[in-house]
Structures are given as structure tokens and as C-alpha cells.
Write a protein that holds these residues in place. Structure first.
Motif, PDB file in Angstrom:
ATOM      1  N   ARG A  53       0.823  -1.208   0.000  1.00 12.13           N
ATOM      2  CA  ARG A  53       0.000   0.000   0.000  1.00 12.13           C
ATOM      3  C   ARG A  53       0.850   1.248   0.000  1.00 12.13           C
ATOM      4  NH1 ARG A  53      -1.265   2.671   5.009  1.00 12.13           N
ATOM      5  NH2 ARG A  53      -0.046   1.796   6.722  1.00 12.13           N
ATOM      6  N   GLY A  54       0.187   2.364  -0.250  1.00  9.98           N
ATOM      7  CA  GLY A  54       0.792   3.679  -0.146  1.00  9.98           C
ATOM      8  C   GLY A  54       0.397   4.313   1.177  1.00  9.98           C
ATOM      9  N   LEU A  55       1.359   4.866   1.888  1.00  8.65           N
ATOM     10  CA  LEU A  55       1.092   5.449   3.200  1.00  8.65           C
ATOM     11  C   LEU A  55       0.244   6.712   3.125  1.00  8.65           C
ATOM     12  CD1 LEU A  55       4.581   4.943   4.854  1.00  8.65           C
ATOM     13  CD2 LEU A  55       2.524   3.551   5.124  1.00  8.65           C
ATOM     14  N   ARG A  87      -2.387   7.126   1.788  1.00  8.13           N
ATOM     15  CA  ARG A  87      -3.815   6.772   1.810  1.00  8.13           C
ATOM     16  C   ARG A  87      -4.347   6.610   3.223  1.00  8.13           C
ATOM     17  NH1 ARG A  87      -2.158   2.671  -2.558  1.00  8.13           N
ATOM     18  NH2 ARG A  87      -2.022   4.039  -4.347  1.00  8.13           N
ATOM     19  N   GLY A  88      -3.479   6.820   4.233  1.00  7.42           N
ATOM     20  CA  GLY A  88      -3.921   6.730   5.625  1.00  7.42           C
ATOM     21  C   GLY A  88      -3.611   5.395   6.254  1.00  7.42           C
ATOM     22  N   ASP A  89      -3.816   5.337   7.558  1.00 10.98           N
ATOM     23  CA  ASP A  89      -3.546   4.105   8.294  1.00 10.98           C
ATOM     24  C   ASP A  89      -4.579   3.037   7.960  1.00 10.98           C
ATOM     25  OD1 ASP A  89      -1.331   5.178   9.496  1.00 10.98           O
ATOM     26  OD2 ASP A  89      -2.330   5.659  11.375  1.00 10.98           O
ATOM     27  N   PRO A  90      -4.136   1.787   7.953  1.00 15.67           N
ATOM     28  CA  PRO A  90      -5.055   0.690   7.642  1.00 15.67           C
ATOM     29  C   PRO A  90      -6.011   0.416   8.796  1.00 15.67           C
ATOM     30  CG  PRO A  90      -2.952  -0.188   8.309  1.00 15.67           C
ATOM     31  CD  PRO A  90      -2.796   1.317   8.244  1.00 15.67           C
ATOM     32  N   ILE A  91      -7.153  -0.145   8.465  1.00 19.61           N
ATOM     33  CA  ILE A  91      -8.103  -0.564   9.488  1.00 19.61           C
ATOM     34  C   ILE A  91      -7.530  -1.744  10.256  1.00 19.61           C
ATOM     35  CG2 ILE A  91     -10.385  -1.587   9.839  1.00 19.61           C
ATOM     36  CD1 ILE A  91     -11.283   0.044   7.363  1.00 19.61           C
ATOM     37  N   ASP A  92      -6.874  -2.645   9.552  1.00 15.34           N
ATOM     38  CA  ASP A  92      -6.309  -3.855  10.137  1.00 15.34           C
ATOM     39  C   ASP A  92      -4.783  -3.762  10.073  1.00 15.34           C
ATOM     40  OD1 ASP A  92      -6.066  -6.374  11.210  1.00 15.34           O
ATOM     41  OD2 ASP A  92      -6.724  -7.420   9.397  1.00 15.34           O
ATOM     42  N   PRO A  93      -4.105  -3.434  11.181  1.00 14.99           N
ATOM     43  CA  PRO A  93      -2.647  -3.291  11.125  1.00 14.99           C
ATOM     44  C   PRO A  93      -1.952  -4.625  10.892  1.00 14.99           C
ATOM     45  CG  PRO A  93      -3.426  -3.030  13.374  1.00 14.99           C
ATOM     46  CD  PRO A  93      -4.644  -3.156  12.507  1.00 14.99           C
ATOM     47  N   PRO A  94      -0.740  -4.561  10.330  1.00 11.00           N
ATOM     48  CA  PRO A  94       0.029  -5.784  10.091  1.00 11.00           C
ATOM     49  C   PRO A  94       0.674  -6.295  11.379  1.00 11.00           C
ATOM     50  CG  PRO A  94       1.337  -3.888   9.506  1.00 11.00           C
ATOM     51  CD  PRO A  94      -0.033  -3.363   9.883  1.00 11.00           C
ATOM     52  N   VAL A 126       3.842  -7.037  11.143  1.00 12.86           N
ATOM     53  CA  VAL A 126       5.085  -6.299  10.942  1.00 12.86           C
ATOM     54  C   VAL A 126       5.006  -5.577   9.600  1.00 12.86           C
ATOM     55  CG1 VAL A 126       6.310  -8.270   9.895  1.00 12.86           C
ATOM     56  CG2 VAL A 126       7.627  -6.409  10.966  1.00 12.86           C
ATOM     57  N   GLY A 127       5.501  -4.358   9.572  1.00 16.46           N
ATOM     58  CA  GLY A 127       5.543  -3.596   8.336  1.00 16.46           C
ATOM     59  C   GLY A 127       6.972  -3.320   7.920  1.00 16.46           C
ATOM     60  N   TYR A 128       7.240  -3.437   6.630  1.00 16.27           N
ATOM     61  CA  TYR A 128       8.532  -3.090   6.041  1.00 16.27           C
ATOM     62  C   TYR A 128       8.296  -1.815   5.250  1.00 16.27           C
ATOM     63  CZ  TYR A 128      10.278  -7.624   7.445  1.00 16.27           C
ATOM     64  OH  TYR A 128      10.675  -8.702   8.192  1.00 16.27           O
ATOM     65  N   TYR A 129       8.921  -0.730   5.724  1.00 20.88           N
ATOM     66  CA  TYR A 129       8.627   0.588   5.178  1.00 20.88           C
ATOM     67  C   TYR A 129       9.831   1.130   4.428  1.00 20.88           C
ATOM     68  CZ  TYR A 129       4.546  -0.217   7.851  1.00 20.88           C
ATOM     69  OH  TYR A 129       3.393  -0.801   8.332  1.00 20.88           O
ATOM     70  N   LEU A 130       9.584   1.427   3.165  1.00 19.69           N
ATOM     71  CA  LEU A 130      10.599   1.840   2.206  1.00 19.69           C
ATOM     72  C   LEU A 130      10.556   3.359   2.123  1.00 19.69           C
ATOM     73  CD1 LEU A 130       8.933  -0.662  -0.210  1.00 19.69           C
ATOM     74  CD2 LEU A 130      10.896  -1.213   1.218  1.00 19.69           C
ATOM     75  N   LEU A 181       4.201  -4.228   3.003  1.00 22.74           N
ATOM     76  CA  LEU A 181       5.222  -3.439   2.311  1.00 22.74           C
ATOM     77  C   LEU A 181       4.577  -2.116   1.960  1.00 22.74           C
ATOM     78  CD1 LEU A 181       6.659  -5.817  -0.462  1.00 22.74           C
ATOM     79  CD2 LEU A 181       7.737  -5.240   1.712  1.00 22.74           C
ATOM     80  N   ALA A 182       5.264  -1.010   2.241  1.00 22.03           N
ATOM     81  CA  ALA A 182       4.673   0.281   1.901  1.00 22.03           C
ATOM     82  C   ALA A 182       5.734   1.355   1.746  1.00 22.03           C
ATOM     83  CB  ALA A 182       3.668   0.704   2.973  1.00 22.03           C
ATOM     84  N   CYS A 183       5.445   2.293   0.873  1.00 19.49           N
ATOM     85  CA  CYS A 183       6.200   3.529   0.737  1.00 19.49           C
ATOM     86  C   CYS A 183       5.161   4.648   0.685  1.00 19.49           C
ATOM     87  CB  CYS A 183       7.078   3.514  -0.517  1.00 19.49           C
ATOM     88  SG  CYS A 183       6.179   3.436  -2.090  1.00 19.49           S
ATOM     89  N   HIS A 184       5.583   5.850   0.420  1.00 23.95           N
ATOM     90  CA  HIS A 184       4.637   6.962   0.464  1.00 23.95           C
ATOM     91  C   HIS A 184       3.495   6.779  -0.547  1.00 23.95           C
ATOM     92  CE1 HIS A 184       3.131  10.897   1.394  1.00 23.95           C
ATOM     93  NE2 HIS A 184       3.158  11.215   0.118  1.00 23.95           N
ATOM     94  N   GLY A 185       3.853   6.535  -1.803  1.00 25.77           N
ATOM     95  CA  GLY A 185       2.828   6.418  -2.832  1.00 25.77           C
ATOM     96  C   GLY A 185       2.333   5.003  -3.079  1.00 25.77           C
ATOM     97  N   GLY A 186       3.137   4.007  -2.706  1.00 24.42           N
ATOM     98  CA  GLY A 186       2.732   2.623  -2.907  1.00 24.42           C
ATOM     99  C   GLY A 186       2.940   2.114  -4.312  1.00 24.42           C
TER     100      GLY A 186
END
Length: 149
Positions: free
Chosen positions: A32-34, A36-43, A45-49, A95-100
Motif C-alpha cells: 500500500r501507499g502510506l 492513503r492513511g492508516d489501515p483498518i487492520d494493522p500488520p 510487521v511492516g517493512y517501510y521503504l 510493504l509500503a512507501c509513500h505512494g505505494g
């Protein structure tokens, strides 16, 4: 590397849904792209690029990676993506970065290679299964093709 340990317990892998991509080996990862806001269901673990460390209430792995570029430490990034691939067999990995799109699509293409896709076909696979513009730059695409070396 930045890692935050939280109290999130593993709920097994992601069910099919928005942003969830099934890799060729059957593992699932949410992309996803960050912005777009926080997810309803968190992971689990997140790997953030990202260019700067993430701040979330769940465990994170930071892969220092500026927009439209390659990871600052490509060897370390590959280690972290191998870890993400291993973990997505039993945990909800994001997996996420700013735009996704570019960085997330490139990282997804690396996971596809780890799942059995030929490096020369991995960007096309990510574009078909996730985002048509995945791995936006020529150097990102070249990095995925070279990772088999």
C-alpha cells in the motif's frame, strides 16, 4: 535498521482483500501507499521503504529508500526483504512507501523473485498482480533483474 517491538500477536496470514498480493509460492503480503492513511487492520510487521524511519504502533522494519531511487544499502535491503518473504508465510506482513507504487512495487518484485519468478520477469509480474506502474524507474527495474547475481 529500525525495529519496534509491539504487542501485536500473529493472526496468521492475510486473507484475500484490498492490497493483498498472493506470491507464486502461496505467501501473501499487503502492499500500500502510506498517503492513503492508516489501515483498518494493522500488520504483524511492516517493512517501510522510506527516507525517514516510520512511526507506527506496530512492529516495523525500516528500509532506507528515498523516492524514485534505490535503497541506500542495497545489500541490507535484500536481507530485510528476504526476512519479509520468510515472515509472510506465517505473519501479516506489509510493504509500503509513500505512494505505494515505485518502491513498493520494486520490493514486491524482489519478493516475487524469492518466490520463484525469474528476475527478468519479476517487474512484469508485480505490474500484473499489483500495480501497472510498479517499479517506476529504469534503475529500480535493473536492480530487480540483477538481484539473482
Amino acid at each position: 535498521m529500525s525495529e519496534t517491538h509491539g504487542s501485536t500477536s500473529s493472526r496468521s496470514v492475510w486473507p484475500p482483500g484490498p492490497g493483498v498480493v498472493e506470491l507464486p509460492d502461496g505467501r501473501r503480503v499487503r502492499c500500500r501507499g502510506l498517503r492513503r492513511g492508516d489501515p483498518i487492520d494493522p500488520p504483524d510487521v511492516g517493512y517501510y521503504l522510506l527516507g525517514e524511519p516510520p512511526t507506527f504502533d506496530w512492529p516495523t522494519q525500516w528500509i532506507e529508500w528515498h523516492d524514485f531511487r534505490l535503497p541506500v544499502d542495497t545489500g541490507r535491503a535484500l536481507e530485510q526483504l528476504r526476512d519479509a518473504h520468510r515472515r509472510c508465510a506465517i505473519e501479516r506482513v506489509e510493504l509500503a512507501c509513500h505512494g505505494g507504487v515505485g518502491r513498493t512495487g520494486t520490493a514486491l518484485a524482489v519478493l516475487a523473485v524469492l518466490s520463484g519468478v525469474a528476475p527478468s520477469e519479476a517487474v512484469g509480474w508485480a505490474r500484473t498482480h499489483y500495480e501497472p506502474r510498479a517499479s517506476e524507474t529504469p534503475w529500480q527495474r535493473r536492480w530487480v533483474r540483477r538481484m539473482a547475481r
